[in-house]
Scaffold this active site. Structure first.
Site, PDB file in Angstrom:
ATOM      1  N   THR A 161     -48.848 -18.624 -46.625  1.00 36.31           N
ATOM      2  CA  THR A 161     -47.581 -18.494 -47.358  1.00 36.31           C
ATOM      3  C   THR A 161     -46.886 -17.161 -47.118  1.00 36.31           C
ATOM      4  O   THR A 161     -45.824 -16.907 -47.674  1.00 36.31           O
ATOM      5  CB  THR A 161     -47.820 -18.611 -48.883  1.00 36.31           C
ATOM      6  OG1 THR A 161     -48.780 -17.630 -49.243  1.00 36.31           O
ATOM      7  CG2 THR A 161     -48.331 -20.000 -49.255  1.00 36.31           C
ATOM      8  N   LYS A 162     -47.470 -16.297 -46.303  1.00 37.49           N
ATOM      9  CA  LYS A 162     -46.880 -14.975 -46.103  1.00 37.49           C
ATOM     10  C   LYS A 162     -45.779 -15.032 -45.029  1.00 37.49           C
ATOM     11  O   LYS A 162     -45.687 -15.997 -44.277  1.00 37.49           O
ATOM     12  CB  LYS A 162     -47.955 -13.954 -45.715  1.00 37.49           C
ATOM     13  CG  LYS A 162     -49.153 -13.942 -46.660  1.00 37.49           C
ATOM     14  CD  LYS A 162     -48.839 -13.365 -48.035  1.00 37.49           C
ATOM     15  CE  LYS A 162     -49.818 -13.817 -49.091  1.00 37.49           C
ATOM     16  NZ  LYS A 162     -50.832 -12.885 -49.476  1.00 37.49           N
TER      17      LYS A 162
END
Ligand SMILES: *Cc1c(COP(=O)(O)O)cnc(C)c1O
Length: 393
Positions: free
Chosen positions: A190-191
């Site tokens: 999710t980064k």
């Protein structure tokens, strides 16, 4: 988690920019049949260090591995205290505990700047304090000038948890992750920059970074790639190490993701601009960092709901509208382990405690359309105003 995407989501919380380029690079690695760290991992480290403007970097298997190696290299151990914001992901606290140390939780500055409060950090310093962890919430810089000053004054190490902030230049300070003694990045799915799982460590002191590099792979004096090249089979083990190696597959993905990052961030910036315009129509809402008009941040689109709006109800309404949301973060000092073991809820953290149940992260990723921020903001406005007993105008 954004993947696999349930078909009912109209707007997912996060997404990545993986496309044919990464697929081709992974295929190339698989065809080479060298999968453990080798030339691509070294190139990823060098590329990352170059863009960050520091001499070197060490690629690892996760952001948590990066933090563990940082804590280990700084020789944090039994009896040592590490001051960190409670409003963060649990990793830095967990790695401190794993090393035998004690996490000491500090408050954040305010709803509009939920990064660690240097004034509170100062109050928590004892003769046992060994380090301070600064976390750049959503990629917005913690007050590194103040924190580095406190660290210097008291002879403490400053660790930057830059999991949200790969290649972010803070005006007047420099590249996040390179200001403290040691900087830790995460490349989780999710980064902003993802390799699936992965991380990176940078450090001011090359000796410290050398210790991180050695401990990443069992503290072996020569790795498999080196032994393969040199033809020598022997190695020594001068210290206790770990296996936090990335793979050539993740490193190949990382090199391409790094090249895409600037464009990815431009897209996020445009989306945040649209969000802020539209969210301004909900005066009950606090939008953290709303007046930051530089290139920091861009990892999260967090808002703080009005006291009267029940977050679970708001989230349920957004979910019904096909909008995925999350919370960054349930504060660490309230988790049962930290309460039971350290009594960490006994010292009140007024700001953290006041906003913890009201924080909400809205979808933000480069694949969102121009219209998505207004769609999300309008759905949020409706549920918030309804929760506050107001009608939607
Ligand atoms: C994601 C994250 C971590 C941990 O990274 P992993 O790669 O998931 O281990 C640590 N700190 C913060 C602030 C994060 O967001």
């Amino acid at each position: 988690m954004p993947t696999p995407t349930p078909p009912e989501w109209k707007v997912t919380l996060a997404d990545n920019t993986i496309d044919e380029e990464e697929i081709a690079a992974v295929t190339e690695v698989l065809r080479s049949r060298w999968l453990s760290p080798g030339p691509r991992t070294r190139a990823f480290e060098q590329d990352f260090a170059t863009v960050l403007g520091c001499p070197d970097a060490v690629a690892v298997s996760s952001g948590t591995a990066a933090l563990h190696l940082a804590v280990r290299a700084l020789r944090i151990g039994p009896g040592d205290e590490v001051i960190m914001p409670a409003l963060s992901f649990v990793s830095a606290a967990a790695m401190t505990v794993l090393a035998g140390g004690t996490p000491v939780f500090a408050d954040v500055r305010s709803g509009s700047d939920p990064t660690v409060d240097p004034g509170d950090v100062r109050k928590l310093i004892t003769p046992r304090t060994k380090a301070i962890v600064a976390m750049h919430y959503g990629g917005y810089p913690a007050d590194l000038v103040a924190l580095a000053g406190i660290a210097r004054e008291h002879g403490l190490a400053l660790i930057e948890d830059a999991a949200h902030a790969p290649i972010v230049r803070a005006p007047g300070t420099g590249m996040l992750g390179t200001i403290g003694d040691i900087g830790c990045f995460s490349f989780y799915a999710t980064k902003n920059l993802t390799t699936g799982e992965g991380g990176m460590v940078v450090a001011k002191d090359p000796v410290l970074l050398g210790q991180v590099r050695a401990a990443r792979s069992h503290c072996l004096s020569a790795g498999t790639w080196d032994r393969d090249r040199s033809g020598r089979a022997d190695y020594d083990v001068p210290d206790v190490g770990l296996n936090y190696r990335p793979t050539e597959i993740s490193s190949a993905i990382g090199r391409i993701q790094l090249r895409k990052l600037a464009g990815e961030r431009r897209r996020r910036r445009a989306l945040i601009g649209r969000y802020r315009d539209r969210l301004a129509r909900i005066p009950e809402l606090i939008v953290p960092f709303a007046d930051y008009d530089d290139d920091t941040g861009l990892h999260l689109m967090a808002v703080i709901l009005p006291v009267r709006a029940d977050r679970d109800i708001v989230r349920a309404r957004l979910r019904d509208a096909g909008i995925q949301t999350s919370v960054h973060y349930p504060p660490t000092h309230q988790f049962s382990y930290y309460r039971a073991r350290f009594g960490s809820d006994r010292r009140p953290l007024p700001v953290t405690d006041a906003i913890a149940t009201r924080l909400l992260s809205l979808p933000l990723h480069a694949r969102m359309t121009d219209d998505d921020p207004a769609f999300v903001a309008d759905a949020l406005a409706e549920s918030v105003l309804r929760a506050c007993g107001r009608t939607v105008s």
